[in-house]
Structures are given as structure tokens and as C-alpha cells.
Design an enzyme around this catalytic site. Structure first.
Site, PDB file in Angstrom:
ATOM      1  N   PHE A   1      -7.845   6.608   4.819  1.00 31.41           N
ATOM      2  CA  PHE A   1      -7.813   6.519   6.283  1.00 31.41           C
ATOM      3  C   PHE A   1      -6.711   7.410   6.855  1.00 31.41           C
ATOM      4  O   PHE A   1      -6.465   7.394   8.046  1.00 31.41           O
ATOM      5  CB  PHE A   1      -7.488   5.087   6.726  1.00 31.41           C
ATOM      6  CG  PHE A   1      -8.597   4.086   6.586  1.00 31.41           C
ATOM      7  CD1 PHE A   1      -9.447   3.816   7.648  1.00 31.41           C
ATOM      8  CD2 PHE A   1      -8.775   3.378   5.409  1.00 31.41           C
ATOM      9  CE1 PHE A   1     -10.452   2.871   7.542  1.00 31.41           C
ATOM     10  CE2 PHE A   1      -9.781   2.424   5.290  1.00 31.41           C
ATOM     11  CZ  PHE A   1     -10.620   2.174   6.360  1.00 31.41           C
TER      12      PHE A   1
ATOM     13  N   TYR B   1     -12.316  -1.575  13.639  1.00 28.86           N
ATOM     14  CA  TYR B   1     -12.864  -0.356  13.040  1.00 28.86           C
ATOM     15  C   TYR B   1     -14.283  -0.050  13.500  1.00 28.86           C
ATOM     16  O   TYR B   1     -14.613   1.094  13.743  1.00 28.86           O
ATOM     17  CB  TYR B   1     -12.838  -0.460  11.506  1.00 28.86           C
ATOM     18  CG  TYR B   1     -11.427  -0.387  10.956  1.00 28.86           C
ATOM     19  CD1 TYR B   1     -10.844   0.835  10.644  1.00 28.86           C
ATOM     20  CD2 TYR B   1     -10.668  -1.537  10.793  1.00 28.86           C
ATOM     21  CE1 TYR B   1      -9.548   0.912  10.168  1.00 28.86           C
ATOM     22  CE2 TYR B   1      -9.370  -1.469  10.327  1.00 28.86           C
ATOM     23  CZ  TYR B   1      -8.807  -0.243  10.014  1.00 28.86           C
ATOM     24  OH  TYR B   1      -7.516  -0.164   9.554  1.00 28.86           O
TER      25      TYR B   1
ATOM     26  N   GLU C   1      -4.557  -1.630  14.257  1.00 25.70           N
ATOM     27  CA  GLU C   1      -5.208  -0.735  13.293  1.00 25.70           C
ATOM     28  C   GLU C   1      -6.512  -0.243  13.903  1.00 25.70           C
ATOM     29  O   GLU C   1      -7.257  -1.025  14.498  1.00 25.70           O
ATOM     30  CB  GLU C   1      -5.553  -1.460  11.983  1.00 25.70           C
ATOM     31  CG  GLU C   1      -4.372  -1.754  11.113  1.00 25.70           C
ATOM     32  CD  GLU C   1      -4.769  -2.384   9.764  1.00 25.70           C
ATOM     33  OE1 GLU C   1      -5.909  -2.168   9.296  1.00 25.70           O
ATOM     34  OE2 GLU C   1      -3.927  -3.090   9.192  1.00 25.70           O
TER      35      GLU C   1
ATOM     36  N   ASN D   1      -0.742 -10.489   9.023  1.00 23.97           N
ATOM     37  CA  ASN D   1      -1.760  -9.455   9.247  1.00 23.97           C
ATOM     38  C   ASN D   1      -3.144 -10.006   8.915  1.00 23.97           C
ATOM     39  O   ASN D   1      -3.332 -10.682   7.893  1.00 23.97           O
ATOM     40  CB  ASN D   1      -1.478  -8.251   8.334  1.00 23.97           C
ATOM     41  CG  ASN D   1      -2.572  -7.203   8.427  1.00 23.97           C
ATOM     42  OD1 ASN D   1      -2.755  -6.594   9.480  1.00 23.97           O
ATOM     43  ND2 ASN D   1      -3.325  -7.010   7.357  1.00 23.97           N
ATOM     44  N   GLU D   2      -4.099  -9.708   9.785  1.00 19.25           N
ATOM     45  CA  GLU D   2      -5.508 -10.090   9.555  1.00 19.25           C
ATOM     46  C   GLU D   2      -5.637 -11.497   8.991  1.00 19.25           C
ATOM     47  O   GLU D   2      -6.215 -11.710   7.916  1.00 19.25           O
ATOM     48  CB  GLU D   2      -6.199  -9.088   8.631  1.00 19.25           C
ATOM     49  CG  GLU D   2      -6.423  -7.760   9.295  1.00 19.25           C
ATOM     50  CD  GLU D   2      -7.381  -6.830   8.567  1.00 19.25           C
ATOM     51  OE1 GLU D   2      -7.870  -7.187   7.477  1.00 19.25           O
ATOM     52  OE2 GLU D   2      -7.646  -5.745   9.107  1.00 19.25           O
TER      53      GLU D   2
ATOM     54  N   GLN E   1       0.814  -1.215   0.000  1.00 19.92           N
ATOM     55  CA  GLN E   1       0.000   0.000   0.000  1.00 19.92           C
ATOM     56  C   GLN E   1       0.851   1.271   0.000  1.00 19.92           C
ATOM     57  O   GLN E   1       0.391   2.327  -0.413  1.00 19.92           O
ATOM     58  CB  GLN E   1      -0.931  -0.019   1.215  1.00 19.92           C
ATOM     59  CG  GLN E   1      -1.957  -1.128   1.111  1.00 19.92           C
ATOM     60  CD  GLN E   1      -2.793  -1.292   2.362  1.00 19.92           C
ATOM     61  OE1 GLN E   1      -2.361  -1.929   3.317  1.00 19.92           O
ATOM     62  NE2 GLN E   1      -3.977  -0.720   2.368  1.00 19.92           N
TER      63      GLN E   1
ATOM     64  N   ARG F   1       4.322   1.011  12.366  1.00 18.43           N
ATOM     65  CA  ARG F   1       4.034  -0.367  11.973  1.00 18.43           C
ATOM     66  C   ARG F   1       4.160  -0.463  10.459  1.00 18.43           C
ATOM     67  O   ARG F   1       3.448   0.230   9.729  1.00 18.43           O
ATOM     68  CB  ARG F   1       2.621  -0.746  12.433  1.00 18.43           C
ATOM     69  CG  ARG F   1       2.181  -2.123  12.010  1.00 18.43           C
ATOM     70  CD  ARG F   1       0.840  -2.483  12.652  1.00 18.43           C
ATOM     71  NE  ARG F   1       0.370  -3.769  12.192  1.00 18.43           N
ATOM     72  CZ  ARG F   1      -0.628  -3.946  11.330  1.00 18.43           C
ATOM     73  NH1 ARG F   1      -1.300  -2.909  10.838  1.00 18.43           N
ATOM     74  NH2 ARG F   1      -0.990  -5.154  10.962  1.00 18.43           N
TER      75      ARG F   1
ATOM     76  N   ASN G   1      -7.044  -5.511  14.671  1.00 16.64           N
ATOM     77  CA  ASN G   1      -7.442  -4.389  13.815  1.00 16.64           C
ATOM     78  C   ASN G   1      -8.923  -4.203  14.033  1.00 16.64           C
ATOM     79  O   ASN G   1      -9.713  -5.114  13.763  1.00 16.64           O
ATOM     80  CB  ASN G   1      -7.178  -4.709  12.343  1.00 16.64           C
ATOM     81  CG  ASN G   1      -5.700  -4.923  12.053  1.00 16.64           C
ATOM     82  OD1 ASN G   1      -4.856  -4.711  12.918  1.00 16.64           O
ATOM     83  ND2 ASN G   1      -5.384  -5.346  10.842  1.00 16.64           N
TER      84      ASN G   1
ATOM     85  N   HIS H   1       1.519  -9.184   4.819  1.00 22.76           N
ATOM     86  CA  HIS H   1       0.346  -8.310   4.827  1.00 22.76           C
ATOM     87  C   HIS H   1      -0.360  -8.496   3.480  1.00 22.76           C
ATOM     88  O   HIS H   1      -0.294  -7.634   2.599  1.00 22.76           O
ATOM     89  CB  HIS H   1       0.783  -6.855   5.048  1.00 22.76           C
ATOM     90  CG  HIS H   1      -0.337  -5.935   5.459  1.00 22.76           C
ATOM     91  ND1 HIS H   1      -0.388  -5.295   6.671  1.00 22.76           N
ATOM     92  CD2 HIS H   1      -1.460  -5.547   4.798  1.00 22.76           C
ATOM     93  CE1 HIS H   1      -1.474  -4.543   6.744  1.00 22.76           C
ATOM     94  NE2 HIS H   1      -2.146  -4.687   5.609  1.00 22.76           N
TER      95      HIS H   1
ATOM     96  N   TRP I   1      -4.492   3.640  11.924  1.00 23.21           N
ATOM     97  CA  TRP I   1      -4.439   3.309  10.500  1.00 23.21           C
ATOM     98  C   TRP I   1      -5.090   4.433   9.736  1.00 23.21           C
ATOM     99  O   TRP I   1      -6.260   4.708   9.952  1.00 23.21           O
ATOM    100  CB  TRP I   1      -5.171   1.991  10.201  1.00 23.21           C
ATOM    101  CG  TRP I   1      -4.980   1.589   8.771  1.00 23.21           C
ATOM    102  CD1 TRP I   1      -5.777   1.902   7.713  1.00 23.21           C
ATOM    103  CD2 TRP I   1      -3.873   0.845   8.247  1.00 23.21           C
ATOM    104  NE1 TRP I   1      -5.260   1.398   6.554  1.00 23.21           N
ATOM    105  CE2 TRP I   1      -4.087   0.748   6.852  1.00 23.21           C
ATOM    106  CE3 TRP I   1      -2.728   0.275   8.793  1.00 23.21           C
ATOM    107  CZ2 TRP I   1      -3.181   0.084   6.011  1.00 23.21           C
ATOM    108  CZ3 TRP I   1      -1.852  -0.384   7.950  1.00 23.21           C
ATOM    109  CH2 TRP I   1      -2.081  -0.474   6.582  1.00 23.21           C
TER     110      TRP I   1
HETATM  111  C1  NOJ Z   1      -7.112  -3.873   6.838  1.00 23.00           C
HETATM  112  C2  NOJ Z   1      -5.746  -4.043   6.283  1.00 23.00           C
HETATM  113  O1  NOJ Z   1      -4.805  -4.567   7.180  1.00 23.00           O
HETATM  114  C3  NOJ Z   1      -5.237  -2.803   5.602  1.00 23.00           C
HETATM  115  O2  NOJ Z   1      -4.373  -3.231   4.608  1.00 23.00           O
HETATM  116  C4  NOJ Z   1      -6.392  -1.983   5.091  1.00 23.00           C
HETATM  117  O3  NOJ Z   1      -5.960  -0.881   4.344  1.00 23.00           O
HETATM  118  C5  NOJ Z   1      -7.207  -1.503   6.272  1.00 23.00           C
HETATM  119  N1  NOJ Z   1      -7.546  -2.591   7.161  1.00 23.00           N
HETATM  120  C6  NOJ Z   1      -8.454  -0.725   5.916  1.00 23.00           C
HETATM  121  O4  NOJ Z   1      -9.226  -1.395   5.014  1.00 23.00           O
END
Ligand code: NOJ
Length: 505
Positions: A455, A330, A396, A186-187, A42, A97, A328, A141, A439
């Protein structure tokens, strides 16, 4: 299910949120870290430079999944990292991070190290350390080298375990003298479900009951195989770290999941049980094995034979293989029981949970998240109750917005103010949360919407060939907070008054 004590804490939190929750940096433990983050694909760009080869995310983006947007250039962090670290320093960011692009460090996933990739990450880490900013590094990631996906199906094959361990070994050996905080994946849950069930993230697999025009996939079994292989690869890498590096490097290796917070849509017993099931699937599916050595009962029951089983040896290796949980978070969802999902053929992860997601305020996504800071409190409280005293990092958290050129991101400021305040309340109530990463630092390439959604604390002008960065209101607010100033609503207004607002288009 919420215990009575948690319920009382929730009431306390709601009262605190209603007060406006003034607090300062000094209210947090001295060793707590505040940072921000990004990921390699990203942020870096330079996708074809200096020997890097494509990852599954490159392939996914190049097949038009993000409306034609790609990370080929992104924020050009590969060339602009020094400038960005300067901004972090001005902001008083304490930690950053980042993730390593596996296919930049070891092109094609296996074989010799790419000297240019090694040089880039050494420079980036050195630059952070020399400015007193702690690097927190993620190994994967969403960007598995495409070559490994082509060769044996990537995460669908157990062959991934060996290649992942060699890659992790390389990172620990080369950077572990300076990096103390590692996250393997990640996630892990969203990578498995988004990528292998819903076809909504790399590598974009799906099949019925999901209708997303995927060219391949099996939504009923692939997410569970991928999740299983991720746990095997993670725990093997941790085993290696403990044996080879822990005594000299003294670092910590954790695991990251995405988690909504979930609340029952009504107070019926069915909805309350369904809400716990949502937690079991989103959180427990991959975290229970790491703490208790096996999948949660409700996941085993609803997925049945499609869920791979651990051998005794694997279960032992996985159990206890985390130094911290990274989450993470939101937003919060309302959950209604939906047993009819269990009647359909070809069930997938989403139907296996047997829930219906209810939005309380119309269609809340994707323009911006409703501000429900008590959801972060609930999540941290739940992690404490379900998994004990294990350290937690909020890896995040942040507010989504359309990328429309304005720097006046008041909703993001409100979001940060209330969510950080909520986290403080959880810490005061005994949560072992050790860090918070907003994030994201810059508006770069976004998984959810290419360059249309953002974000970031900084706006990046994509029409300018230098990709100039402009601080948003949220960057000022966070910086003020990190510098020890008040976070009250007055402080937000003061920042707002002195902020340059740029409107484009
Ligand atoms: C999840 C991911 O880890 C990240 O790559 C993504 O940009 C954000 N959350 C928001 O969607």
C-alpha cells in the site's frame, strides 16, 4: 438508510468526480492535517532486540499465516526512523500515525518499563516534533503481548482492562507532554472479527461455521466478548486520561474502526434494510455504545444472548468516551439480503448480519480495490448523520497493489486523487472530518499478504541490505499536493514523466 439530502449530495459528488475534481491543499480547512501512517509490528522490525517480547502478531506470523513472512525485520524502522522522518519532511507530511508496541515498552505486558523501549519511542516522537510533524499514536494495533494471551486469554478476559489501563497510563505519562492525539485500539471491529471469528488475523481463532483450520476458538461468541472487553478497556483508559492528564496535556483520545461503505445490490426494500444492518454491525456495533451507551437494536436482535450486556455503570462509562472517531476505509461493497443465514447453527458475526456480499465487477479482491471514491463520501456523510458533529479522522485509506517492483503506481494516484477529492466534498457538505492519513508510508509487512502486497508511497527494496526506500509516483503526487500544487490529471502526468521507474524480477 440514506436520507433524501444525502442522496442529493451523492449525485453532486458523482458529478464532481466526473469533472475530474481539481482541488488543492488550500481548499481544506487550515487546521486539517494530512499524514500517512504505519504500525509498530509492520514497520519497526527489531523484534527480538533490546528487551522486546513477542506479541500475538509475532506468534501468528511465525506460525506461517502470512505465507512464512514475519515482521522480524519489516522496514527496520527501529533503526531507520530518522531517515524516514527526513523523507516525510521532504514530502511535506504534516502528521504521522504510528503505534506503540506494548511488548517493547512493557515486556510481557505487565511490570517494569523497558528503558530501551522508552528511549526508542521518546526519540521517535522527538524527531517528529522537532521537524514539525504531528504524532498521532495508537496504543494497540493488533499486537497484544503474547504473555497476556498465554496467561488469561488476552482480550477474552476482563482482566485485560486493568493491564490495558496501566499500559495506557504509562504512555500518557511518558509521551503525553508531546502527543496530543491518541487512539486506544486500531480496527476494534476487525480485530475482534478477523482474530476471533474468521481466524484471519492475530490471534487466529475460529470454529464452525468458519472453516479455517484454527486450533482454537468459538466464532459464535468470542468476537462479541472481545468487542465488549475492548469497549470496557477503552473507556477505562479514557476515564483515566480525563482525570489525570487532560487538564495539563490537553490531548484527545479516540477509537478506530474499519469500515467498508455499503450500498444495496438492488433497490428492493429487503436489500436496503440489509444494507443498513451491515452498517449497524460494522459501524454501530462498537460506535453506538461510545455515543449512545448501547449496542444497535439489529445487532442485539440477531446476536441475542451471545451478545454481552452492559451494566448501567458500564454503559455510563462508555457513553461519550470518545473525542473522535477514526475510520479505516478502503472500498465499497454491494449488499444483498440473505435471511437464510439466520437459519444455520453456530452462527458467527458474518452470518448474524444475514447478508450476501456481491461484487459488481467480478472478483475484485485482492489484487487492487475498485476505485469508488463516492464510498468515502457516503461513509463520512453517514457518520455525520448517525453520530452528529463528533470529529472524524480518516486514519487509513489507500490502494492495494501487488508488490512487483514498479514505482509507477498510477492506480494509487488515481485512488488518492479521487478519494481525497471526495472527502473534500463531504467536508464542504458539513462533515467534521479533521484529518487524512494515507495508508501506508512505506511498503512494509502487510497484514493481508506479508511482503507480496503493498500500500506504500515508498517502495522498500527487500533485496538490498540497507532496505533502501524509493518514492513511487504516488509519493510525488502526494508531495505535490501537500506543497500546494494542482491535483488535476495534468499534474499527475507531469509527475509521471519525471518519475524513475524501476522494474525488478
Ligand atoms: C488494516 C490495518 O490497520 C493495517 O495494519 C493493514 O496493513 C491495512 N489495514 C491494510 O490491510
Amino acid at each position: 438508510m440514506l436520507q433524501p439530502s444525502a442522496f442529493l449530495s451523492l449525485l453532486f459528488l458523482l458529478a464532481a468526480a466526473a469533472r475530474g475534481g481539481d482541488y488543492s491543499r488550500a481548499d481544506f480547512p487550515a487546521d486539517f492535517v494530512f499524514g500517512s501512517g504505519t504500525s509498530a509490528y509492520q514497520y519497526e522490525g527489531a523484534a527480538f532486540e533490546d528487551g522486546r517480547t513477542p506479541s500475538i502478531w509475532d506468534t501468528y506470523a511465525h506460525s506461517g499465516h502470512s505465507g512464512g513472512a514475519t515482521g522480524d525485520v519489516a522496514c527496520d524502522g527501529y533503526h531507520k526512523y530518522k531517515e524516514d522522518i527526513r523523507l516525510m519532511l521532504d514530502m511535506h507530511l504534516e502528521a504521522f500515525r504510528l503505534s506503540i508496541s506494548w511488548s517493547r515498552l512493557i515486556p510481557n505486558g505487565r511490570g517494569p518499563i523497558n528503558p530501551k523501549g522508552l528511549e526508542y519511542y521518546n526519540n521517535l516522537i522527538d524527531e517528529l516534533i522537532s521537524h514539525g510533524i504531528q504524532p498521532h499514536v495508537t496504543l494497540h494495533h493488533m499486537d497484544l503481548p503474547q504473555a497476556l494471551d498465554d496467561e488469561y486469554g488476552g482480550w477474552l478476559s476482563r482482566k485485560i482492562v486493568k493491564d490495558f489501563v496501566v499500559y495506557a497510563d504509562t504512555c500518557f505519562r511518558e509521551f503525553g507532554d508531546r502527543v496530543l492525539y491518541w487512539t486506544t485500539i486500531n480496527e476494534a471491529n476487525i480485530f475482534s472479527v478477523g482474530g476471533y471469528d474468521e481466524g484471519a488475523s492475530p490471534p487466529g481463532h475460529c470454529s464452525l461455521p468458519v472453516q479455517n483450520n484454527c486450533s482454537k476458538g468459538n466464532s459464535s461468541i468470542e468476537p462479541y466478548i472481545v468487542g465488549h472487553n475492548i469497549l470496557l478497556a477503552h473507556s477505562a483508559a479514557v476515564k483515566l486520561y480525563k482525570k489525570k492528564y487532560k487538564s495539563t496535556q490537553n490531548g484527545f483520545v479516540g477509537f478506530n474502526i474499519y469500515s467498508f461503505w455499503f450500498v444495496p445490490y438492488t433497490n428492493s426494500t429487503e436489500d436496503v434494510i440489509a444494507t443498513q444492518r451491515a452498517k449497524d454491525f460494522y459501524i454501530g456495533w462498537l460506535v453506538d455504545p461510545l455515543i449512545y451507551g448501547d449496542y444497535p437494536r439489529s445487532v442485539k436482535k440477531n446476536v441475542g444472548k451471545r451478545l454481552p450486556a452492559f451494566t448501567e455503570y458500564e454503559s455510563k462509562q462508555i457513553k461519550g468516551s470518545i473525542d473522535f472517531i477514526g475510520v479505516n476505509h478502503y472500498t465499497t461493497l454491494y449488499i444483498k439480503d440473505n435471511p437464510s443465514n439466520l437459519q444455520i447453527d453456530n452462527r458467527d458475526f458474518d452470518t448474524d448480519i444475514a447478508i450476501e456480499i456481491k461484487f459488481k465487477q467480478g472478483n475484485e479482491l485482492p489484487d487492487q480495490y475498485p476505485i469508488r471514491p463516492w464510498g468515502l463520501y457516503g461513509l463520512l456523510e453517514y457518520l455525520k448523520q448517525a453520530y452528529g458533529d463528533i470529529p472524524v479522522y480518516v486514519h487509513e485509506n489507500g490502494q492495494l497493489a501487488r508488490r512487483n517492483g514498479t514505482l509507477y503506481d498510477k492506480s494509487r494516484v488515481e485512488y488518492m486523487h479521487t478519494y481525497i477529492g471526495s472527502m473534500l466534498d463531504a467536508i464542504k457538505n458539513g462533515s467534521n472530518t479533521r484529518g487524512y492519513f494515507h495508508w501506508t508510508f512505506l511498503d512494509c509487512f502487510e497484514l493481508l499478504g506479508g511482503y507480496g502486497l503493498s500500500f506504500g508511497l515508498y517502495y522498500v527494496d527487500l533485496d538490498d541490505k540497507y532496505l533502501t526506500r524509493y518514492p513511487k509516483l504516488s509519493a510525488h503526487w502526494y508531495s505535490n499536493f501537500l506543497k500546494g500544487k494542482s491535483t488535476s490529471s495534468n499534474a499527475i502526468t507531469e509527475v509521471g514523466d519525471s518519475t524513475f521507474v524501476r522494474q525488478t524480477g
